[in-house]
Design a protein around this motif. Structure first.
Motif, PDB file in Angstrom:
ATOM      1  N   VAL A  50      -5.415   8.612  -8.425  1.00  0.00           N
ATOM      2  CA  VAL A  50      -6.033   7.842  -7.342  1.00  0.00           C
ATOM      3  C   VAL A  50      -7.539   8.079  -7.316  1.00  0.00           C
ATOM      4  CG1 VAL A  50      -6.204   7.589  -4.829  1.00  0.00           C
ATOM      5  CG2 VAL A  50      -3.950   7.661  -5.939  1.00  0.00           C
ATOM      6  N   THR A  52       0.977   5.879  -0.019  1.00  0.00           N
ATOM      7  CA  THR A  52       0.309   7.176   0.068  1.00  0.00           C
ATOM      8  C   THR A  52       0.356   7.837  -1.305  1.00  0.00           C
ATOM      9  OG1 THR A  52       2.333   8.380   0.613  1.00  0.00           O
ATOM     10  CG2 THR A  52       1.060   7.453   2.477  1.00  0.00           C
ATOM     11  N   VAL A 100     -10.286   5.201  -7.507  1.00  0.00           N
ATOM     12  CA  VAL A 100     -11.271   5.026  -6.430  1.00  0.00           C
ATOM     13  C   VAL A 100     -12.677   5.031  -7.034  1.00  0.00           C
ATOM     14  CG1 VAL A 100     -12.348   6.172  -4.443  1.00  0.00           C
ATOM     15  CG2 VAL A 100      -9.863   5.932  -4.549  1.00  0.00           C
ATOM     16  N   ARG A 120      -9.101   3.992  -0.308  1.00  0.00           N
ATOM     17  CA  ARG A 120      -8.274   4.753   0.627  1.00  0.00           C
ATOM     18  C   ARG A 120      -8.525   4.229   2.031  1.00  0.00           C
ATOM     19  NH1 ARG A 120     -10.419   9.107  -2.597  1.00  0.00           N
ATOM     20  NH2 ARG A 120      -8.797  10.023  -3.885  1.00  0.00           N
ATOM     21  N   ARG A 142       0.860  -1.171   0.000  1.00  0.00           N
ATOM     22  CA  ARG A 142       0.000   0.000   0.000  1.00  0.00           C
ATOM     23  C   ARG A 142       0.899   1.224   0.000  1.00  0.00           C
ATOM     24  NH1 ARG A 142      -2.551  -0.094   6.082  1.00  0.00           N
ATOM     25  NH2 ARG A 142      -0.564  -0.048   7.169  1.00  0.00           N
ATOM     26  N   GLN A 147      -3.414   9.312   3.718  1.00  0.00           N
ATOM     27  CA  GLN A 147      -4.209   8.093   3.590  1.00  0.00           C
ATOM     28  C   GLN A 147      -3.400   7.082   2.780  1.00  0.00           C
ATOM     29  OE1 GLN A 147      -7.688   9.674   1.574  1.00  0.00           O
ATOM     30  NE2 GLN A 147      -8.847   9.554   3.479  1.00  0.00           N
ATOM     31  N   TYR A 148      -3.605   5.825   3.124  1.00  0.00           N
ATOM     32  CA  TYR A 148      -3.013   4.770   2.313  1.00  0.00           C
ATOM     33  C   TYR A 148      -3.959   4.430   1.172  1.00  0.00           C
ATOM     34  CZ  TYR A 148       0.930   3.435   5.281  1.00  0.00           C
ATOM     35  OH  TYR A 148       2.104   3.404   5.967  1.00  0.00           O
ATOM     36  N   VAL A 149      -3.391   4.049   0.054  1.00  0.00           N
ATOM     37  CA  VAL A 149      -4.144   3.580  -1.098  1.00  0.00           C
ATOM     38  C   VAL A 149      -3.787   2.108  -1.280  1.00  0.00           C
ATOM     39  CG1 VAL A 149      -4.547   3.872  -3.573  1.00  0.00           C
ATOM     40  CG2 VAL A 149      -4.005   5.868  -2.142  1.00  0.00           C
TER      41      VAL A 149
END
Length: 141
Positions: free
Chosen positions: A62, A43, A66, A73, A41, A83-85
C-alpha cells in the motif's frame, strides 16, 4: 500444469510489456491489489487476508502504491486505528490500461490457437470455476 504454465507465460509477457512502457516497477502483488480494490475499498488487514500475507507486507505494498499515487488512504469511519485504501483516478486508469494489455495477450493467443478454440477454452474454464465456486483472482504464493 499446462494451465499454470500458460498463466505464468502470459504474466511474464504482461510484465515485460509493462516495463517497456516505463511505468513504476509494478509487480504481480500490486496487480492483485488493483483487482481487489476495483470492487471496493479495503483496509490493510483486508488486503493482507486477500493476498495471504502479513498486515505488514500488505502495508508495504500500500505504501508503494500511495507513493506512486495509484491509491489513497482515507479515515475509517468507526475504527480510528484503521484506514481505508481506495484506487485513485490514476489507479483506475491503470486498470483500464492493464485490461487492454491482457486483451492484447488474449488476442495473440487467439491468433495461435484460433478464436473459436479460445472462446471454447474460456467457456470451459468458466464452467469449471462455477463448479468450484472460485470467483475472485487471488495470488498463489
Amino acid at each position: 500444469m499446462l494451465l499454470a504454465m500458460s498463466y505464468r507465460a502470459m504474466g511474464d509477457r504482461f510484465h515485460e510489456r509493462l516495463a517497456q512502457v516505463g511505468l513504476e516497477p509494478l509487480r504481480p502483488a500490486h496487480g492483485y491489489v488493483f483487482r481487489f480494490l476495483a470492487e471496493k475499498r479495503a483496509t490493510a488487514q483486508d488486503l493482507a487476508t486477500h493476498l495471504g500475507v502479513t498486515k505488514q507486507a500488505a502495508a508495504k505494498i500500500v505504501n508503494e502504491l500511495v507513493e506512486w499515487r495509484y491509491v489513497l488512504r482515507e479515515p475509517h469511519p468507526t475504527d480510528k486505528r484503521a484506514q481505508y485504501v481506495t484506487l485513485t483516478t490514476k489507479g483506475r486508469d491503470y486498470l483500464r490500461f492493464a485490461d487492454g494489455m491482457w486483451a492484447d495477450l488474449e488476442g495473440e493467443m487467439a491468433e495461435i490457437i484460433g478464436p473459436e478454440r479460445l472462446d471454447a477454452l474460456k467457456n470451459d474454464l468458466k464452467r469449471y470455476l462455477d463448479h468450484t465456486g472460485v470467483h475472485h483472482l487471488r495470488p498463489v504464493w
